[in-house]
Motif scaffolding. Structure first.
Motif, PDB file in Angstrom:
ATOM      1  N   VAL A 241     -45.236  48.856  50.925  1.00  0.00           N
ATOM      2  CA  VAL A 241     -45.528  47.430  50.803  1.00  0.00           C
ATOM      3  C   VAL A 241     -44.776  46.666  51.891  1.00  0.00           C
ATOM      4  O   VAL A 241     -43.549  46.807  52.007  1.00  0.00           O
ATOM      5  N   PRO A 242     -45.467  45.881  52.717  1.00  0.00           N
ATOM      6  CA  PRO A 242     -44.758  45.054  53.717  1.00  0.00           C
ATOM      7  C   PRO A 242     -43.756  44.154  53.000  1.00  0.00           C
ATOM      8  O   PRO A 242     -44.133  43.356  52.141  1.00  0.00           O
TER       9      PRO A 242
ATOM     10  N   MET B  99     -32.330  42.419  46.592  1.00  0.00           N
ATOM     11  CA  MET B  99     -33.689  41.963  46.329  1.00  0.00           C
ATOM     12  C   MET B  99     -34.617  42.372  47.461  1.00  0.00           C
ATOM     13  O   MET B  99     -34.304  42.189  48.635  1.00  0.00           O
ATOM     14  N   GLN B 100     -35.756  42.943  47.104  1.00  0.00           N
ATOM     15  CA  GLN B 100     -36.779  43.326  48.067  1.00  0.00           C
ATOM     16  C   GLN B 100     -38.014  42.486  47.779  1.00  0.00           C
ATOM     17  O   GLN B 100     -38.556  42.539  46.672  1.00  0.00           O
ATOM     18  N   MET B 101     -38.457  41.710  48.755  1.00  0.00           N
ATOM     19  CA  MET B 101     -39.552  40.769  48.555  1.00  0.00           C
ATOM     20  C   MET B 101     -40.765  41.175  49.380  1.00  0.00           C
ATOM     21  O   MET B 101     -40.635  41.590  50.541  1.00  0.00           O
TER      22      MET B 101
ATOM     23  N   GLY C 108     -49.462  38.445  52.926  1.00  0.00           N
ATOM     24  CA  GLY C 108     -50.545  39.093  53.656  1.00  0.00           C
ATOM     25  C   GLY C 108     -51.563  38.067  54.120  1.00  0.00           C
ATOM     26  O   GLY C 108     -51.469  36.873  53.818  1.00  0.00           O
ATOM     27  N   LYS C 109     -52.536  38.541  54.850  1.00  0.00           N
ATOM     28  CA  LYS C 109     -53.600  37.670  55.340  1.00  0.00           C
ATOM     29  C   LYS C 109     -54.534  37.313  54.187  1.00  0.00           C
ATOM     30  O   LYS C 109     -54.913  38.174  53.393  1.00  0.00           O
ATOM     31  N   LEU C 110     -54.874  36.051  54.097  1.00  0.00           N
ATOM     32  CA  LEU C 110     -55.762  35.588  53.032  1.00  0.00           C
ATOM     33  C   LEU C 110     -57.121  36.265  53.159  1.00  0.00           C
ATOM     34  O   LEU C 110     -57.757  36.235  54.216  1.00  0.00           O
TER      35      LEU C 110
END
Length: 252
Positions: free
Chosen positions: A44-45, A53-55, A59-61
């Motif tokens: 996951v990017p 914390m990893q957020m 992404g592109k709409l």
């Protein structure tokens, strides 16, 4: 024969030592490690926010993302309205997740059955957790939390809540303290151990004789359907982790 017996004795002794070491830590930490992830690497990017914390990155709409997000928010608004009285949530099996009793705190009320079911398929009308804020008037239902498995792919998360709109997060690099350490020493801005602790590497955790958990729980996203600003509907960078010390509840 003697060599084999010696090998068996060594293995038994090693197992006994491991069990003894495990016993130094509270059950809730051992359960977190058992159910936690073995690495914080993910497809996951994402980015790290602080030490623990990893957020997910936006992404592109994509076509249909806004409509999907609107349906999720509508479901969350219905849930919050239905559970506006916290006693209704309690009757339906939701339990508070480490409340402190302080005004202004946000408390996760978690239904562990729904949380387990979410690992297979999310039911937006029955979220794993309802988010309550403690106010002078009592507990106010402000949002919901949906979850996904810790090893989810970007495609999986996107199917649950669009990555172009939702903010997903995971709690990572957790070093649990020994049983003898008072709980308050593991939580707070000056703690060494725990979800806000200064220890954030496996090496440092080993040196401190802690229990290392690369990933705690799975991916999560918060939805605040009645937020005043549209930018606040999907939780962002202000995430904080609570800890559940209710051993019996976690075993269910």
């Amino acid at each position: 024969m003697a060599k084999s017996l010696k090998t068996i004795l060594i293995l038994c002794l090693a197992g006994s030592l491991t069990a003894a070491m495990e016993g130094q830590f509270p059950l809730w930490e051992r359960l977190l490690r058992y159910y936690g992830g073995k690495t914080d690497e993910t497809a996951v990017p994402s980015m790290k926010m602080g030490n623990h914390m990893q957020m997910s990155l936006k992404g592109k709409l994509q076509p249909g993302d806004r409509q999907c997000a609107q349906r999720i928010v509508a479901a969350a608004r219905s849930v919050a309205a239905h559970y506006s009285n916290v006693n209704t949530a309690l009757r339906d099996g939701y339990r508070p997740f480490h409340p402190t009793g302080k005004l202004g705190e946000e408390v996760h009320y978690t239904n562990y059955r729904y949380s387990r079911l979410e690992q297979r398929q999310v039911n937006y009308d029955h979220p794993g957790s309802i988010l309550y804020k403690r106010t002078p008037r009592g507990m106010e239902a402000v949002g919901v939390m949906y979850t996904a498995p810790q090893d989810s792919t970007p495609e999986h998360l996107n199917a649950v809540a669009p990555l172009s709109i939702a903010t997903w997060h995971r709690h990572v690099d957790f070093c649990g303290g020994p049983r003898s350490l008072p709980l308050e020493k593991q939580f707070g801005p000056h703690a060494r151990f725990g979800p806000q602790g200064s220890i954030s590497t496996e090496e440092a955790c080993k040196e401190a004789h802690g229990i290392w958990i690369p990933v705690v729980f799975g991916w999560m996203t918060h939805v605040y359907p009645n937020a005043k600003s549209p930018n606040d509907v999907w939780a962002g960078m202000e995430m904080h982790m609570d800890a559940n010390t209710d051993d019996e509840e976690m075993k269910k």
